[in-house]
Motif scaffolding. Structure first.
Motif, mmCIF file in Angstrom:
data_model
loop_
_atom_site.group_PDB
_atom_site.id
_atom_site.type_symbol
_atom_site.label_atom_id
_atom_site.label_comp_id
_atom_site.label_asym_id
_atom_site.label_seq_id
_atom_site.Cartn_x
_atom_site.Cartn_y
_atom_site.Cartn_z
ATOM 1 N N LEU A 206 0.889 -1.268 0.047
ATOM 2 C CA LEU A 206 0.179 0.024 0.320
ATOM 3 C C LEU A 206 0.835 0.993 0.072
ATOM 4 O O LEU A 206 1.758 1.457 0.907
ATOM 5 N N ARG A 207 0.666 2.037 -0.973
ATOM 6 C CA ARG A 207 1.607 3.400 -1.089
ATOM 7 C C ARG A 207 0.398 4.455 -0.987
ATOM 8 O O ARG A 207 -0.339 4.705 -1.513
ATOM 9 N N LEU A 208 0.794 5.746 0.117
ATOM 10 C CA LEU A 208 -0.078 6.903 -0.208
ATOM 11 C C LEU A 208 0.446 7.571 -1.416
ATOM 12 O O LEU A 208 1.815 7.805 -1.880
ATOM 13 N N PRO A 209 -0.426 8.260 -2.134
ATOM 14 C CA PRO A 209 -0.090 9.168 -3.212
ATOM 15 C C PRO A 209 0.756 10.342 -2.930
ATOM 16 O O PRO A 209 0.314 10.988 -1.996
ATOM 17 N N VAL A 210 1.726 10.565 -3.657
ATOM 18 C CA VAL A 210 2.624 11.615 -3.414
ATOM 19 C C VAL A 210 2.187 12.737 -4.504
ATOM 20 O O VAL A 210 2.663 12.724 -5.783
ATOM 21 N N VAL A 211 1.735 13.916 -4.228
ATOM 22 C CA VAL A 211 1.658 14.841 -5.088
ATOM 23 C C VAL A 211 2.698 15.867 -5.411
ATOM 24 O O VAL A 211 3.285 16.391 -4.350
ATOM 25 N N THR A 212 3.234 16.080 -6.456
ATOM 26 C CA THR A 212 4.538 16.960 -6.664
ATOM 27 C C THR A 212 4.077 18.218 -7.551
ATOM 28 O O THR A 212 3.514 17.930 -8.509
ATOM 29 N N SER A 213 4.865 19.241 -7.475
ATOM 30 C CA SER A 213 4.529 20.293 -8.546
ATOM 31 C C SER A 213 5.837 20.854 -9.083
ATOM 32 O O SER A 213 6.234 21.974 -8.478
ATOM 33 N N GLN A 214 6.480 20.309 -9.873
ATOM 34 C CA GLN A 214 7.653 20.678 -10.225
ATOM 35 C C GLN A 214 7.607 21.659 -11.686
ATOM 36 O O GLN A 214 8.319 22.695 -11.657
ATOM 37 N N GLU A 215 6.818 21.146 -12.518
ATOM 38 C CA GLU A 215 6.812 22.044 -13.715
ATOM 39 C C GLU A 215 5.692 23.194 -13.312
ATOM 40 O O GLU A 215 4.778 23.302 -12.763
ATOM 41 N N THR A 216 6.087 24.348 -14.340
ATOM 42 C CA THR A 216 5.097 25.367 -14.325
ATOM 43 C C THR A 216 4.494 25.965 -15.597
ATOM 44 O O THR A 216 5.445 25.495 -16.490
ATOM 45 N N SER A 217 3.602 26.229 -15.559
ATOM 46 C CA SER A 217 2.962 26.677 -17.038
ATOM 47 C C SER A 217 2.318 27.813 -16.892
ATOM 48 O O SER A 217 1.749 28.497 -15.835
ATOM 49 N N LEU A 218 2.510 28.607 -17.877
ATOM 50 C CA LEU A 218 1.962 29.989 -18.115
ATOM 51 C C LEU A 218 0.375 29.827 -18.399
ATOM 52 O O LEU A 218 0.081 29.319 -19.534
ATOM 53 N N VAL A 219 -0.480 30.478 -17.872
ATOM 54 C CA VAL A 219 -2.099 30.506 -18.058
ATOM 55 C C VAL A 219 -2.378 32.012 -18.156
ATOM 56 O O VAL A 219 -2.116 32.935 -17.484
ATOM 57 N N ALA A 220 -3.032 32.111 -19.155
ATOM 58 C CA ALA A 220 -3.749 33.518 -19.493
ATOM 59 C C ALA A 220 -5.129 33.364 -19.203
ATOM 60 O O ALA A 220 -6.031 32.602 -19.612
ATOM 61 N N ARG A 221 -5.456 34.461 -18.352
ATOM 62 C CA ARG A 221 -7.102 34.172 -18.037
ATOM 63 C C ARG A 221 -7.701 35.718 -18.308
ATOM 64 O O ARG A 221 -7.085 36.625 -17.778
ATOM 65 N N CYS A 222 -8.787 35.619 -18.856
ATOM 66 C CA CYS A 222 -9.498 36.897 -18.972
ATOM 67 C C CYS A 222 -10.112 37.340 -17.883
ATOM 68 O O CYS A 222 -11.292 36.745 -17.358
ATOM 69 N N ARG A 223 -9.775 38.506 -17.367
ATOM 70 C CA ARG A 223 -10.508 38.718 -15.908
ATOM 71 C C ARG A 223 -11.881 39.699 -16.083
ATOM 72 O O ARG A 223 -12.596 39.432 -15.570
ATOM 73 N N ARG A 224 -11.792 40.625 -17.165
ATOM 74 C CA ARG A 224 -12.922 41.421 -17.461
ATOM 75 C C ARG A 224 -13.048 41.724 -19.200
ATOM 76 O O ARG A 224 -12.124 41.875 -19.675
ATOM 77 N N VAL A 225 -14.424 41.729 -19.439
ATOM 78 C CA VAL A 225 -14.783 42.112 -20.656
ATOM 79 C C VAL A 225 -15.402 43.555 -20.766
ATOM 80 O O VAL A 225 -16.316 43.532 -20.278
ATOM 81 N N TYR A 226 -14.856 44.330 -21.478
ATOM 82 C CA TYR A 226 -15.594 45.630 -21.717
ATOM 83 C C TYR A 226 -16.328 45.772 -22.999
ATOM 84 O O TYR A 226 -15.499 46.065 -23.959
ATOM 85 N N ALA A 227 -17.328 45.612 -23.127
ATOM 86 C CA ALA A 227 -18.034 45.299 -24.329
ATOM 87 C C ALA A 227 -19.461 46.535 -24.409
ATOM 88 O O ALA A 227 -19.708 47.114 -23.358
ATOM 89 N N HIS A 228 -19.941 46.630 -25.667
ATOM 90 C CA HIS A 228 -21.025 47.403 -25.924
ATOM 91 C C HIS A 228 -21.294 48.811 -25.691
ATOM 92 O O HIS A 228 -22.291 49.355 -25.267
ATOM 93 N N ALA A 229 -20.007 49.324 -25.841
ATOM 94 C CA ALA A 229 -19.831 50.807 -25.354
ATOM 95 C C ALA A 229 -19.661 51.593 -26.784
ATOM 96 O O ALA A 229 -19.420 52.718 -26.700
ATOM 97 N N HIS A 230 -19.238 50.978 -27.892
ATOM 98 C CA HIS A 230 -18.896 51.578 -28.790
ATOM 99 C C HIS A 230 -19.701 51.265 -30.152
ATOM 100 O O HIS A 230 -19.870 49.980 -30.555
ATOM 101 N N ASP A 231 -20.406 52.264 -30.782
ATOM 102 C CA ASP A 231 -21.062 51.992 -32.148
ATOM 103 C C ASP A 231 -20.191 51.903 -33.275
ATOM 104 O O ASP A 231 -20.441 51.310 -34.324
#
Length: 510
Positions: A206-231
């Motif tokens: 029986l082995r307990l699961p070992v979680v490691t975080s060695q690699e890093t990844s760049l994540v782009a996340r859209c925080r806000r959307v500014y829409a419907h203000a320009h004709d």
């Protein structure tokens, strides 16, 4: 180089700085000979961040690509280390960091119009907690992006040794127990029963699961959307120096936004007439003052620049100052208004000057002097005989951007045949270089005798330079109007320029 020795000898004490010799640094996305460029890959926006350590480009496919500087990180060392190294000219080196899809093509069902995904402008915002923030916009929608490194978590060991599963009383998790009538689980052979007891000393497999975080990844996340203000189509976005607000401008209006509020904006400039038949000019570019968060400037298709102060009124119908050059008598023609339209404006880093680009010229304005530009640099004067042809193929409507060096001593803008021009702005300077966006930027450079600038006085110095076009015939026949260098940016602290030639990003240093 011979960048102004004659002018320096006649100057009082200190002459203008010597002309820069530009060298190729890097290219990203270089085309091979005969390679066809895809429309979606053509770069449509370039922007350095305030530190100069990051560079962002946007393309017609709605993607934003980020680059980061590597020569600082990779070669960090003590002063003694640098003294022991062979002396070489240091210049910024960048590498690909990440990319993300900022905008997708949309359809406006109310107006039956397609909204293309092309990135019109990118502006960097203040970084925080190791994350990068930036604004990007297409014709209708502005988005606020956060780019951050995330650690990828992985389970490095399996829970149970697979060798022991077959001959052990440990339950297998490969398949669930079958279900009999009334939803009761049967207890088939091999599943752990309720009276199961662990052997003394436990189960060695029986082995307990070992979680490691060695690699890093760049994540782009859209925080806000500014829409419907320009004709109408958005042509500019610009951050305020307060770090909290920004403006967006279309053909007829300028709106003020708070970065934290995406569903509300304030209209601060509105040039739309009651009757659209009375419309005589449109807004072409808008820019916040780099230091004073209450001041901004916007340019028009008639060649004028208006400086406004938001403290005066909520709706800035009146301007604080108007900058325009009076039309020379007898020079009016069918093309006068078209070539007078300003395609881009930029403040100098100290906020004292405004650089504007129209089709024919670069002009430098002192915000304390609204009688006329302090300097004017001829970029396309040699194309004046070909204005009819340029109108026929729509090239006359091309919108070239401009940029200033961090210290304000030089300005630059693009041209046709993937050429760009660099001019010196210091008093007495005759620097006017023509360079090509290629691995040999000086290939089109032809040494021409330096012409002394015409000085009216020390205060109202009007310089007109650059009418000579090295490497091109007087009537512009040597120019390729299908290859144009519209977008470029100057590093905020060093003499380094990034410019876009179709889908290729070229970088130069001096």
């Amino acid at each position: 180089m011979n960048g102004g020795d004659d002018a320096a000898s006649s100057a009082a004490t200190s002459g203008p700085p010597p002309s820069l010799e530009w060298r190729f640094s890097q290219v990203f996305g270089e085309r091979t000979a005969g390679e066809e460029v895809q429309e979606v890959d053509i770069i449509s926006a370039i922007e350095f961040d305030k530190s100069g350590d990051h560079l962002a480009t946007g393309d017609r496919g709605g993607r934003v690509v980020l680059f980061e500087r590597t020569d600082i990180k990779d070669h960090g060392g003590s002063r003694r280390d640098y003294e022991q190294m062979d002396y070489t000219v240091k210049h910024p080196e960048f590498r690909y960091k990440t990319e993300f899809q900022s905008h997708e093509p949309e359809f406006d069902y109310l107006k039956s119009l397609e909204i293309e995904e092309k990135i019109n402008k990118i502006r960097w915002c203040q970084p925080a907690n190791g994350a990068l923030f930036l604004l990007s916009t297409n014709d209708k929608t502005i988005k606020y992006w956060k780019v951050q490194e995330k650690k990828i978590k992985k389970i490095s060991e399996m829970n149970i040794d697979p060798k022991v599963i077959g001959n052990s009383s440990i339950p297998s998790s490969s398949s669930p127990p079958p279900i009999v009538a009334n939803g009761v689980h049967a207890e088939p052979h091999g599943y752990m029963s309720n009276d199961f007891s662990f052997p003394p000393g436990g189960i060695p497999s029986l082995r307990l699961p070992v979680v490691t975080s060695q690699e890093t990844s760049l994540v782009a996340r859209c925080r806000r959307v500014y829409a419907h203000a320009h004709d109408y189509h958005i042509n500019s976005i610009s951050n305020s120096s307060d770090g909290e607000t920004f403006i967006s401008a279309d053909d007829l209006r300028v709106n003020l936004w708070n970065l934290e509020i995406s569903n509300q904006s304030f209209n601060i400039v509105d040039v739309k007439p009651t009757n659209m038949e009375d419309l005589t000019e449109v807004i072409t570019s808008a820019e916040f003052h780099p230091i004073k968060c209450n001041m901004l400037a916007y340019s028009s298709s008639k060649g004028s620049i208006r400086l406004i102060d938001m403290r005066q009124s909520a709706l800035c119908d009146s301007h604080t100052k108007l900058f325009e050059e009076p039309e020379a008598p007898g020079s009016r023609s069918f093309f006068t208004e078209i070539i007078a339209s300003i395609s881009d404006i930029k403040f100098s880093s100290n906020g004292r000057y405004i650089l504007s680009r129209d089709y024919m010229t670069l002009k430098l304005w002192d915000i304390n002097m609204d009688s006329g530009p302090v300097a004017s640099y001829q970029v396309h004067e040699h194309l004046r005989p070909k204005l009819c042809d340029l109108y026929e193929n729509d090239s006359i409507f091309d919108k070239f951007e401009c940029c200033l060096s961090g210290d304000g001593s030089r300005v630059a803008t693009g041209s046709y045949s993937n050429l760009f021009r660099v001019f010196g702005t210091s008093p007495g300077s005759t620097e006017a270089a023509t360079l090509e966006a290629s691995k040999n930027p000086m290939r089109r450079q032809i040494q021409t005798p330096a012409r002394p600038s015409r000085s009216m006085s020390s205060m109202t110095r009007v310089v007109r330079r650059g009418s000579e076009s090295p490497g091109a015939e007087a009537n512009g026949n040597a120019y390729d109007f299908t290859t144009k260098l519209l977008h470029m940016a100057w590093h905020p602290t060093e003499n380094s320029i990034a410019c876009a030639a179709a889908n290729s990003l070229y970088m130069y240093y001096a």
